[in-house]
Motif scaffolding. Structure first.
Motif, PDB file in Angstrom:
ATOM      1  N   PHE A 167      -8.954   2.813   3.283  1.00  0.00           N
ATOM      2  CA  PHE A 167      -7.621   1.861   3.263  1.00  0.00           C
ATOM      3  C   PHE A 167      -7.633   0.888   2.460  1.00  0.00           C
ATOM      4  O   PHE A 167      -8.358  -0.158   2.596  1.00  0.00           O
ATOM      5  N   ASP A 168      -7.456   1.428   1.101  1.00  0.00           N
ATOM      6  CA  ASP A 168      -7.892   0.570  -0.129  1.00  0.00           C
ATOM      7  C   ASP A 168      -7.046  -0.951   0.193  1.00  0.00           C
ATOM      8  O   ASP A 168      -5.976  -0.893   0.594  1.00  0.00           O
ATOM      9  N   ARG A 169      -7.914  -1.744  -0.032  1.00  0.00           N
ATOM     10  CA  ARG A 169      -7.347  -3.188  -0.355  1.00  0.00           C
ATOM     11  C   ARG A 169      -6.926  -4.081   0.824  1.00  0.00           C
ATOM     12  O   ARG A 169      -6.212  -4.659   0.907  1.00  0.00           O
ATOM     13  N   TYR A 170      -7.638  -3.203   2.148  1.00  0.00           N
ATOM     14  CA  TYR A 170      -7.626  -3.986   3.404  1.00  0.00           C
ATOM     15  C   TYR A 170      -8.850  -4.787   3.732  1.00  0.00           C
ATOM     16  O   TYR A 170      -9.754  -4.239   3.534  1.00  0.00           O
ATOM     17  N   LYS A 171      -8.509  -5.740   4.151  1.00  0.00           N
ATOM     18  CA  LYS A 171      -9.327  -6.728   4.830  1.00  0.00           C
ATOM     19  C   LYS A 171      -9.598  -6.467   6.131  1.00  0.00           C
ATOM     20  O   LYS A 171      -8.578  -6.288   6.813  1.00  0.00           O
ATOM     21  N   PRO A 173       0.930  -1.027   0.068  1.00  0.00           N
ATOM     22  CA  PRO A 173      -0.020   0.109   0.092  1.00  0.00           C
ATOM     23  C   PRO A 173       0.927   1.349   0.107  1.00  0.00           C
ATOM     24  O   PRO A 173       1.885   1.265   0.654  1.00  0.00           O
ATOM     25  N   ASN A 174       0.501   2.310  -0.787  1.00  0.00           N
ATOM     26  CA  ASN A 174       1.029   3.525  -0.600  1.00  0.00           C
ATOM     27  C   ASN A 174       0.764   4.102   0.754  1.00  0.00           C
ATOM     28  O   ASN A 174      -0.072   3.647   1.550  1.00  0.00           O
ATOM     29  N   TYR A 195      -3.606  -6.488   4.719  1.00  0.00           N
ATOM     30  CA  TYR A 195      -3.645  -5.926   3.199  1.00  0.00           C
ATOM     31  C   TYR A 195      -3.991  -7.195   2.462  1.00  0.00           C
ATOM     32  O   TYR A 195      -3.193  -8.198   2.496  1.00  0.00           O
ATOM     33  N   TYR A 196      -4.788  -6.963   1.393  1.00  0.00           N
ATOM     34  CA  TYR A 196      -5.061  -7.983   0.470  1.00  0.00           C
ATOM     35  C   TYR A 196      -4.130  -7.719  -0.719  1.00  0.00           C
ATOM     36  O   TYR A 196      -4.311  -6.829  -1.560  1.00  0.00           O
ATOM     37  N   LYS A 199      -3.790   2.887   9.465  1.00  0.00           N
ATOM     38  CA  LYS A 199      -3.417   3.740  10.347  1.00  0.00           C
ATOM     39  C   LYS A 199      -3.937   3.667  11.860  1.00  0.00           C
ATOM     40  O   LYS A 199      -5.121   4.143  12.206  1.00  0.00           O
ATOM     41  N   PRO A 200      -3.084   2.830  12.710  1.00  0.00           N
ATOM     42  CA  PRO A 200      -3.850   2.405  13.896  1.00  0.00           C
ATOM     43  C   PRO A 200      -4.489   3.841  14.906  1.00  0.00           C
ATOM     44  O   PRO A 200      -5.570   3.434  15.243  1.00  0.00           O
ATOM     45  N   ALA A 201      -3.808   4.888  14.751  1.00  0.00           N
ATOM     46  CA  ALA A 201      -4.003   6.020  15.674  1.00  0.00           C
ATOM     47  C   ALA A 201      -5.628   6.582  15.149  1.00  0.00           C
ATOM     48  O   ALA A 201      -6.364   6.887  16.069  1.00  0.00           O
ATOM     49  N   ILE A 202      -5.684   6.640  13.921  1.00  0.00           N
ATOM     50  CA  ILE A 202      -6.959   7.204  13.523  1.00  0.00           C
ATOM     51  C   ILE A 202      -8.104   6.043  13.619  1.00  0.00           C
ATOM     52  O   ILE A 202      -9.133   6.371  13.955  1.00  0.00           O
ATOM     53  N   VAL A 203      -7.709   4.875  13.305  1.00  0.00           N
ATOM     54  CA  VAL A 203      -8.696   3.746  13.702  1.00  0.00           C
ATOM     55  C   VAL A 203      -8.959   3.617  15.157  1.00  0.00           C
ATOM     56  O   VAL A 203     -10.225   3.564  15.595  1.00  0.00           O
ATOM     57  N   LYS A 204      -8.033   3.842  15.881  1.00  0.00           N
ATOM     58  CA  LYS A 204      -8.622   3.898  17.632  1.00  0.00           C
ATOM     59  C   LYS A 204      -9.437   5.190  17.854  1.00  0.00           C
ATOM     60  O   LYS A 204     -10.399   4.856  18.648  1.00  0.00           O
TER      61      LYS A 204
END
Length: 119
Positions: free
Chosen positions: A63-67, A10-11, A117-118, A17-22
């Motif tokens: 978050f493109d291409r993330y499962k 991923p670029n 990441y897929y 990004k864990p901080a944003i997800v948290k």
């Protein structure tokens, strides 16, 4: 060469990004559980609803291409300890996770979000 290229990493803009997800987890759980009393018969629906809300919010972050895998545990607050563990295949370069815990006088809620990441 055409415009079709194989992306194997991923670029930076689309990396999990864990901080944003948290922050998302914390906002949703606090909003939904702040005044809630533990009731065993409601836990299944509540945990499913929280998982869907969190997954939808995290998906909207792009978050493109993330499962995404969202794990929610809700239990009665009785001063007990809880230990949880997970096992999975992991690519340390691309995959990540984040967790958050919410507690009030009546219940606790542990949320873990995995971003794989897929390829």
């Amino acid at each position: 060469m055409g415009s079709d290229t194989l992306t194997i990493r991923p670029n930076n803009a689309h990396r999990f990004k864990p901080a944003i997800v948290k922050e998302c987890i914390h906002e949703i759980v606090k909003e939904r559980l702040s005044g809630v009393q533990y009731q065993q018969e409601n836990v299944k629906d509540l945990s499913n609803s929280l998982a869907v809300s969190i997954k939808d919010r995290v998906k909207s972050l792009g978050f493109d291409r993330y499962k995404l895998v969202v794990h929610v545990v809700i239990g009665e607050q009785r001063g007990q300890g809880v230990k949880m563990s997970f096992r999975c295949l992991w690519d340390a370069d691309t995959d990540n996770h984040v967790d958050d815990v919410f507690m009030n006088d009546s219940l606790f809620c542990c949320v873990t979000v995995f971003g794989g990441y897929y390829y």
